[in-house]
Design a protein around this motif. Structure first.
Motif, PDB file in Angstrom:
ATOM      1  N   MET A   1       0.840  -1.198   0.000  1.00  0.00           N
ATOM      2  CA  MET A   1       0.000   0.000   0.000  1.00  0.00           C
ATOM      3  C   MET A   1       0.881   1.256   0.000  1.00  0.00           C
ATOM      4  N   ALA A   2       0.425   2.289  -0.736  1.00  0.00           N
ATOM      5  CA  ALA A   2       1.218   3.531  -0.796  1.00  0.00           C
ATOM      6  C   ALA A   2       1.249   4.190   0.576  1.00  0.00           C
ATOM      7  N   ALA A   3       2.361   4.853   0.881  1.00  0.00           N
ATOM      8  CA  ALA A   3       2.496   5.529   2.173  1.00  0.00           C
ATOM      9  C   ALA A   3       1.476   6.665   2.274  1.00  0.00           C
ATOM     10  N   LEU A   4       1.029   6.891   3.502  1.00  0.00           N
ATOM     11  CA  LEU A   4      -0.014   7.890   3.772  1.00  0.00           C
ATOM     12  C   LEU A   4       0.578   9.297   3.841  1.00  0.00           C
ATOM     13  N   HIS A   5      -0.081  10.246   3.193  1.00  0.00           N
ATOM     14  CA  HIS A   5       0.365  11.639   3.223  1.00  0.00           C
ATOM     15  C   HIS A   5      -0.755  12.503   3.763  1.00  0.00           C
ATOM     16  N   LEU A   6      -0.517  13.101   4.928  1.00  0.00           N
ATOM     17  CA  LEU A   6      -1.544  13.894   5.606  1.00  0.00           C
ATOM     18  C   LEU A   6      -1.018  15.286   5.923  1.00  0.00           C
ATOM     19  N   VAL A   7      -1.976  16.218   6.045  1.00  0.00           N
ATOM     20  CA  VAL A   7      -1.668  17.571   6.525  1.00  0.00           C
ATOM     21  C   VAL A   7      -2.452  17.783   7.808  1.00  0.00           C
ATOM     22  N   ILE A   8      -1.838  18.418   8.808  1.00  0.00           N
ATOM     23  CA  ILE A   8      -2.590  18.779  10.015  1.00  0.00           C
ATOM     24  C   ILE A   8      -2.590  20.300  10.164  1.00  0.00           C
ATOM     25  N   LEU A   9      -3.765  20.835  10.446  1.00  0.00           N
ATOM     26  CA  LEU A   9      -3.934  22.280  10.620  1.00  0.00           C
ATOM     27  C   LEU A   9      -4.499  22.517  12.007  1.00  0.00           C
ATOM     28  N   GLY A  10      -4.189  23.668  12.573  1.00  0.00           N
ATOM     29  CA  GLY A  10      -4.761  23.979  13.879  1.00  0.00           C
ATOM     30  C   GLY A  10      -4.099  25.215  14.448  1.00  0.00           C
ATOM     31  N   ARG A  11      -4.878  25.958  15.228  1.00  0.00           N
ATOM     32  CA  ARG A  11      -4.334  27.166  15.855  1.00  0.00           C
ATOM     33  C   ARG A  11      -3.212  26.815  16.818  1.00  0.00           C
ATOM     34  N   GLN A  12      -2.361  27.824  17.064  1.00  0.00           N
ATOM     35  CA  GLN A  12      -1.398  27.706  18.148  1.00  0.00           C
ATOM     36  C   GLN A  12      -2.173  27.405  19.434  1.00  0.00           C
TER      37      GLN A  12
END
Ligand code: AMP
Length: 190
Positions: free
Chosen positions: A1-12
């Motif tokens: 399976m292809a490796a997972l690519h994620l983005v995480i967003l969130g305030r300080q």
């Protein structure tokens, strides 16, 4: 399976850093934080570091072209290719998001999702005042949060339009928030 690519967003103050390390433990992903990369370059006194320091001290954004180059190079390294990535602090602008889409598309590993760890402004302000750092006056906190808001709102729309955005409630204990994030990641993986 292809490796997972994620983005995480969130305030300080949203608990993003803590949750990133828990997700790294849970899924074996590589944590790539552009803020950490820039701070290392500043500490090492590289040319990039010298340029970035002035910009970071002024509270501004490092130019998109510079950031896109740094991230493209990092994402092409074998650890990320093998294990996948959770990107933290990048993209910060729609131009960076487009560049990320191109990088991952060219590598055949499209972005799997963007997780927005949502904690209301009043709560993150209370948390930051509580930790009592000298640079954490209410005014300074509000200024940093305003900047985040103006930078990030267009990005949330960018991810939402592509069906990639999931908003995760960031209120509660670390364990409770982790369970919610894992439910989203498990859904992406299934
Ligand atoms: P952070 O630790 O993510 O808050 O980043 C610290 C500082 O590094 C930011 O205030 C920016 O000056 C710079 N920076 C980090 N990531 C980026 C990015 N993706 N684009 C532009 N500047 C960035």
């Amino acid at each position: 399976m292809a490796a997972l690519h994620l983005v995480i967003l969130g305030r300080q103050g949203s608990g993003k850093g803590t949750q990133c390390s828990l997700l790294v433990d849970a899924y074996g992903l590589i944590h790539v934080s552009t803020g950490d990369m820039l701070r290392s370059a500043v500490a090492a006194g590289t040319e990039l570091g010298r340029e970035a320091q002035v910009i970071m001290d002024a509270g501004n954004l490092v130019p998109d072209g510079v950031m896109n180059g740094i991230v493209a190079e990092r994402l092409s390294m074998p650890d990320v290719v093998e294990h996948g990535v959770i990107l933290d602090g990048f993209p910060r602008t729609p131009v960076q998001a487009e560049a990320l889409e191109d990088m991952l598309g060219a590598a055949g590993t499209p972005l799997a999702g963007a997780l927005n760890l949502d904690v209301p402004v009043e709560v993150v302000i209370a948390r930051m005042l509580d930790r009592g750092r000298v640079d954490d006056t209410e005014e300074a906190i509000r200024r940093r949060l305003d900047l985040y808001e103006s930078e990030t709102a267009p990005l949330l729309d960018w991810f939402r339009e592509r069906g990639l955005l999931t908003v995760v409630d960031g209120l509660g204990s670390e364990a409770e928030v982790l369970v919610r994030l894992q439910a989203v990641v498990d859904g992406i993986l299934s």
